[in-house]
Design a protein around this motif. Structure first.
Motif, short mmCIF file in Angstrom:
data_model
loop_
_atom_site.label_atom_id
_atom_site.label_comp_id
_atom_site.label_asym_id
_atom_site.label_seq_id
_atom_site.Cartn_x
_atom_site.Cartn_y
_atom_site.Cartn_z
N GLY A 136 -0.05 29.86 -9.08
CA GLY A 136 0.47 28.60 -9.14
C GLY A 136 0.65 28.09 -10.55
O GLY A 136 1.70 27.37 -10.67
N GLN A 137 -0.17 28.20 -11.55
CA GLN A 137 -0.03 27.83 -12.76
C GLN A 137 1.24 28.52 -13.30
O GLN A 137 2.13 27.80 -14.17
N ALA A 138 1.39 29.82 -13.18
CA ALA A 138 2.73 30.45 -13.74
C ALA A 138 3.96 29.84 -13.16
O ALA A 138 5.05 29.45 -13.64
N ILE A 139 3.90 29.64 -11.91
CA ILE A 139 5.11 28.94 -11.18
C ILE A 139 5.31 27.52 -11.62
O ILE A 139 6.55 27.20 -11.96
N PHE A 176 8.96 33.21 -27.30
CA PHE A 176 8.62 32.13 -26.73
C PHE A 176 8.91 30.82 -27.02
O PHE A 176 8.72 30.62 -28.16
N PRO A 177 9.05 29.76 -25.89
CA PRO A 177 8.95 28.64 -26.58
C PRO A 177 7.75 28.45 -26.97
O PRO A 177 6.77 28.83 -26.28
N GLY A 231 2.05 25.89 -21.39
CA GLY A 231 1.35 26.80 -20.68
C GLY A 231 2.34 27.85 -20.20
O GLY A 231 2.01 28.72 -19.26
N PHE A 232 3.56 27.90 -20.55
CA PHE A 232 4.76 28.82 -20.12
C PHE A 232 4.18 30.13 -20.55
O PHE A 232 4.03 30.91 -19.50
N ALA A 233 4.19 30.33 -21.87
CA ALA A 233 3.74 31.75 -22.36
C ALA A 233 2.38 32.24 -21.76
O ALA A 233 2.03 33.30 -21.27
#
Length: 317
Positions: free
Chosen positions: A57-60, A131-132, A139-141
């Protein structure tokens, strides 16, 4: 069962338990079920895989926030901005930036690619992703790499060993040729009311796909002469065989064609993990009918996509 419906009535995509595949008391029976699923479908739903739902869920959610950024910011992390070879293996790809089937034109989807992060590794499909930063995409990367570590440690070795045993490879074969694997990891956004990717097969040994749990059945699998829509079931991931697996099984198992046609009212996030052997490995099937270098096969497939000729066995479909 992973249940779906089409014009012919109810059809099922088999469920395979990773926990049962690895437990002594259930391994034999579950591996027989795995073999049947691979022979009949080339696709199955993997359950009891031990990937925390919160981590998925966090990755999505972090991915959704990244894709919501202004286009000018996303373009800073495009394929062209990556310091890897081939460049399209990493970074941001815009809407209509890829063709998976030559007759379908460009795919209305956008994506971000990454892999196993090894700074200074100059091999094909290796190195470090640009990565940004955390301020731009919180939290993206971090979430994508955390999910990667879980998949590579808790799922890939166990499932890969079972698949290798199924095609008669010697004991330790998977560990020897996939330590580490070559990984192409992606996060894909399919826009609401029309996100698509053309019909194709995957080029690797196998693919794991984590999907959002949406009511629309966007993933479609070619089964018995028609497209079968596959639901996104809670606590499961979808697995399919790739072209390398087909070759190494001496055509006993097929890499199944599939496509995405997303008609839902909200965007759809998909998190596929394409699993290949070590990049400099050369492999031969048990009967000797197929022999190939992993780097050569991966680069040839990438060149086909870049030239607009489709992915995997798309030209045959």
């Amino acid at each position: 069962m992973c249940t779906t419906a089409d014009e012919s009535g109810m059809t099922t995509l088999p469920e395979i338990s990773l926990a049962k595949l690895t437990a002594d008391e259930t391994r034999g029976e579950e591996r027989q079920r795995l073999e049947t699923a691979c022979q009949e479908y080339g696709f199955f739903c993997l359950v009891e895989h031990s990937i925390p739902k919160k981590q998925i869920g966090q990755a999505i959610e972090a991915s959704r926030q990244f894709f919501a950024l202004p286009q000018s910011i996303k373009e800073r992390y495009s394929h062209a901005a990556q310091n890897v070879y081939p460049a399209v293996a990493r970074g941001y790809g815009p809407l209509h930036g890829e063709i998976l089937h030559p007759e379908a034109h460009t795919d209305p989807k956008e994506l971000f690619g990454l892999g196993i992060e090894n700074e200074g590794d100059r091999r094909p499909f290796a190195g470090a992703t640009r990565f940004p930063d955390e301020a731009s995409a919180p939290g993206f990367a971090r979430s994508l790499l955390a999910l990667q570590a879980t998949v590579l440690n808790k799922v890939v070795p166990q499932l890969g060993t079972a698949l290798a045993d199924m095609i008669g490879m010697e004991q330790g074969w998977f560990q020897r040729h996939f330590s580490p694997p070559t990984l192409m990891q992606r996060v894909i956004r399919y826009p609401a009311r029309g996100g698509k990717c053309g019909k194709h097969t995957d080029g690797g040994f196998f693919t794991l796909v984590l999907q959002e749990e949406l009511p629309t059945r966007s993933l479609q699998v070619w089964f018995r002469g028609r497209w079968m829509p596959v639901p996104s079931l809670p606590d499961s991931l979808v697995v399919n065989l790739g072209d390398m697996f087909q070759a190494l099984s001496d055509e006993r198992f097929k890499s199944t064609p599939h496509q995405v046609a997303h008609s839902g009212l909200s965007d759809r996030i998909s998190l596929p993990f394409f699993i290949y052997p070590d990049i400099y490995t050369r492999l031969t099937s048990r009967q000797g009918r197929h022999s190939f270098g992993v780097a050569e096969m991966m680069l040839r497939n990438m060149e086909s996509v870049a030239a607009g000729n489709g992915a995997g066995r798309a030209r045959e479909l």
